[in-house]
Design a protein around this motif. Structure first.
Motif, PDB file in Angstrom:
ATOM      1  N   PHE A   6      62.831  81.160 -24.296  1.00 31.31           N
ATOM      2  CA  PHE A   6      63.663  80.497 -25.296  1.00 31.31           C
ATOM      3  C   PHE A   6      64.615  79.572 -24.548  1.00 31.31           C
ATOM      4  N   VAL A   7      64.639  78.313 -24.933  1.00 31.14           N
ATOM      5  CA  VAL A   7      65.533  77.327 -24.343  1.00 31.14           C
ATOM      6  C   VAL A   7      66.432  76.837 -25.469  1.00 31.14           C
ATOM      7  N   ALA A   8      67.733  77.011 -25.298  1.00 30.79           N
ATOM      8  CA  ALA A   8      68.662  76.720 -26.394  1.00 30.79           C
ATOM      9  C   ALA A   8      69.771  75.778 -25.952  1.00 30.79           C
ATOM     10  N   THR A   9      70.202  74.992 -26.915  1.00 35.45           N
ATOM     11  CA  THR A   9      71.346  74.098 -26.741  1.00 35.45           C
ATOM     12  C   THR A   9      72.316  74.388 -27.874  1.00 35.45           C
ATOM     13  N   TYR A  10      73.530  74.718 -27.527  1.00 37.90           N
ATOM     14  CA  TYR A  10      74.538  75.006 -28.547  1.00 37.90           C
ATOM     15  C   TYR A  10      75.036  73.723 -29.190  1.00 37.90           C
ATOM     16  N   THR A  11      75.296  73.792 -30.483  1.00 39.92           N
ATOM     17  CA  THR A  11      75.966  72.703 -31.182  1.00 39.92           C
ATOM     18  C   THR A  11      77.454  72.785 -30.821  1.00 39.92           C
ATOM     19  N   ALA A  12      78.250  71.843 -31.282  1.00 40.64           N
ATOM     20  CA  ALA A  12      79.693  71.887 -31.025  1.00 40.64           C
ATOM     21  C   ALA A  12      80.286  73.195 -31.551  1.00 40.64           C
ATOM     22  N   HIS A  13      79.840  73.609 -32.724  1.00 42.09           N
ATOM     23  CA  HIS A  13      80.298  74.874 -33.313  1.00 42.09           C
ATOM     24  C   HIS A  13      79.902  76.056 -32.419  1.00 42.09           C
ATOM     25  N   GLY A  14      78.670  76.047 -31.940  1.00 43.22           N
ATOM     26  CA  GLY A  14      78.180  77.132 -31.101  1.00 43.22           C
ATOM     27  C   GLY A  14      78.887  77.212 -29.755  1.00 43.22           C
ATOM     28  N   ILE A  15      79.121  76.062 -29.150  1.00 48.94           N
ATOM     29  CA  ILE A  15      79.779  76.059 -27.845  1.00 48.94           C
ATOM     30  C   ILE A  15      81.237  76.505 -27.970  1.00 48.94           C
ATOM     31  N   ALA A  16      81.858  76.192 -29.110  1.00 50.96           N
ATOM     32  CA  ALA A  16      83.223  76.671 -29.356  1.00 50.96           C
ATOM     33  C   ALA A  16      83.232  78.192 -29.464  1.00 50.96           C
ATOM     34  N   ARG A  26      77.963  87.007 -25.671  1.00 51.40           N
ATOM     35  CA  ARG A  26      76.816  86.280 -26.224  1.00 51.40           C
ATOM     36  C   ARG A  26      75.515  86.843 -25.691  1.00 51.40           C
ATOM     37  N   ALA A  27      75.483  87.165 -24.392  1.00 52.30           N
ATOM     38  CA  ALA A  27      74.266  87.721 -23.797  1.00 52.30           C
ATOM     39  C   ALA A  27      73.894  89.041 -24.468  1.00 52.30           C
ATOM     40  N   GLU A  28      74.879  89.867 -24.755  1.00 52.93           N
ATOM     41  CA  GLU A  28      74.598  91.146 -25.412  1.00 52.93           C
ATOM     42  C   GLU A  28      74.085  90.940 -26.835  1.00 52.93           C
ATOM     43  N   VAL A  29      74.623  89.939 -27.533  1.00 52.70           N
ATOM     44  CA  VAL A  29      74.136  89.626 -28.883  1.00 52.70           C
ATOM     45  C   VAL A  29      72.670  89.205 -28.829  1.00 52.70           C
ATOM     46  N   VAL A  30      72.327  88.342 -27.868  1.00 58.31           N
ATOM     47  CA  VAL A  30      70.941  87.873 -27.727  1.00 58.31           C
ATOM     48  C   VAL A  30      70.028  89.029 -27.338  1.00 58.31           C
ATOM     49  N   ARG A  31      70.467  89.867 -26.400  1.00 55.86           N
ATOM     50  CA  ARG A  31      69.668  91.041 -26.002  1.00 55.86           C
ATOM     51  C   ARG A  31      69.411  91.953 -27.197  1.00 55.86           C
ATOM     52  N   PHE A  46      72.746  81.298 -18.459  1.00 56.20           N
ATOM     53  CA  PHE A  46      73.412  80.146 -19.044  1.00 56.20           C
ATOM     54  C   PHE A  46      73.275  78.993 -18.063  1.00 56.20           C
ATOM     55  N   GLY A  47      73.270  77.790 -18.585  1.00 62.41           N
ATOM     56  CA  GLY A  47      73.190  76.606 -17.742  1.00 62.41           C
ATOM     57  C   GLY A  47      74.144  75.556 -18.270  1.00 62.41           C
ATOM     58  N   PHE A  48      74.207  74.455 -17.596  1.00 61.83           N
ATOM     59  CA  PHE A  48      74.970  73.327 -18.107  1.00 61.83           C
ATOM     60  C   PHE A  48      74.125  72.088 -17.896  1.00 61.83           C
ATOM     61  N   GLY A  49      74.306  71.140 -18.772  1.00 59.22           N
ATOM     62  CA  GLY A  49      73.458  69.964 -18.780  1.00 59.22           C
ATOM     63  C   GLY A  49      72.822  69.849 -20.145  1.00 59.22           C
ATOM     64  N   LYS A  50      71.551  69.528 -20.190  1.00 56.01           N
ATOM     65  CA  LYS A  50      70.851  69.337 -21.463  1.00 56.01           C
ATOM     66  C   LYS A  50      70.740  70.640 -22.259  1.00 56.01           C
ATOM     67  N   HIS A  51      70.521  71.770 -21.571  1.00 61.93           N
ATOM     68  CA  HIS A  51      70.340  73.058 -22.239  1.00 61.93           C
ATOM     69  C   HIS A  51      71.410  74.042 -21.764  1.00 61.93           C
ATOM     70  N   ASP A  52      71.777  74.947 -22.669  1.00 62.37           N
ATOM     71  CA  ASP A  52      72.866  75.889 -22.401  1.00 62.37           C
ATOM     72  C   ASP A  52      72.415  77.320 -22.135  1.00 62.37           C
ATOM     73  N   LEU A  53      71.234  77.693 -22.611  1.00 61.48           N
ATOM     74  CA  LEU A  53      70.804  79.086 -22.524  1.00 61.48           C
ATOM     75  C   LEU A  53      69.303  79.148 -22.288  1.00 61.48           C
ATOM     76  N   PHE A  54      68.911  80.055 -21.387  1.00 63.74           N
ATOM     77  CA  PHE A  54      67.503  80.278 -21.075  1.00 63.74           C
ATOM     78  C   PHE A  54      67.256  81.780 -21.141  1.00 63.74           C
ATOM     79  N   VAL A  55      66.293  82.189 -21.960  1.00 62.59           N
ATOM     80  CA  VAL A  55      65.998  83.612 -22.109  1.00 62.59           C
ATOM     81  C   VAL A  55      64.499  83.824 -21.926  1.00 62.59           C
ATOM     82  N   SER A  56      64.150  84.560 -20.886  1.00 66.44           N
ATOM     83  CA  SER A  56      62.764  84.959 -20.660  1.00 66.44           C
ATOM     84  C   SER A  56      62.615  86.358 -21.239  1.00 66.44           C
ATOM     85  N   CYS A  57      61.626  86.526 -22.110  1.00 67.04           N
ATOM     86  CA  CYS A  57      61.503  87.817 -22.777  1.00 67.04           C
ATOM     87  C   CYS A  57      60.070  88.122 -23.172  1.00 67.04           C
ATOM     88  N   GLU A  58      59.841  89.378 -23.510  1.00 69.08           N
ATOM     89  CA  GLU A  58      58.585  89.814 -24.103  1.00 69.08           C
ATOM     90  C   GLU A  58      58.878  90.146 -25.562  1.00 69.08           C
TER      91      GLU A  58
END
Length: 106
Positions: A6-16, A26-31, A46-58
């Motif tokens: 999952f590759v995610a980018t937060y909106t202004a609301h999400g980043i706030a 946030r990580a616990e919520v996603v888990r 978490f990252g910075f740049g074009k995308h904010d969150l990367f989740v590798s999962c089954e």
């Protein structure tokens, strides 16, 4: 179980919200979201740049994966896309399947 990234980018609301809650919350919520659907998180960054969150999962299947995406994106706080991940062995298996394809114009 199938593997996804999952590759995610937060909106202004999400980043706030991320700024208020912090990364650990946030990580616990996603888990919890993924585990409650019968999945397992392999890695979360978490990252910075074009995308904010990367989740590798089954996740058990694509229907559940779609439900997770709908739940997250319906909040309006995140834009996300999903990449299906395959192991080298799965690619070997796929490459060995007898598939015939005709390229356009041939």
């Amino acid at each position: 179980m199938a593997r996804y990234l999952f590759v995610a980018t937060y909106t202004a609301h999400g980043i706030a919200g991320l700024g208020r809650e912090g990364g650990t919350v946030r990580a616990e919520v996603v888990r919890a979201l993924i585990e409650n659907a019968g999945g397992r998180v392999e890695a979360l960054y978490f990252g910075f740049g074009k995308h904010d969150l990367f989740v590798s999962c089954e996740v058990p299947d694509s229907t559940i994966t779609a439900a997770l995406g709908i739940a997250a994106r319906s909040t309006g706080a995140v834009e996300a896309h999903v990449i299906t991940l395959l192991t080298p062995e799965e690619i070997d298996e796929a490459a060995a399947l007898p598939v015939t394809y005709q390229a356009p114009g041939e």
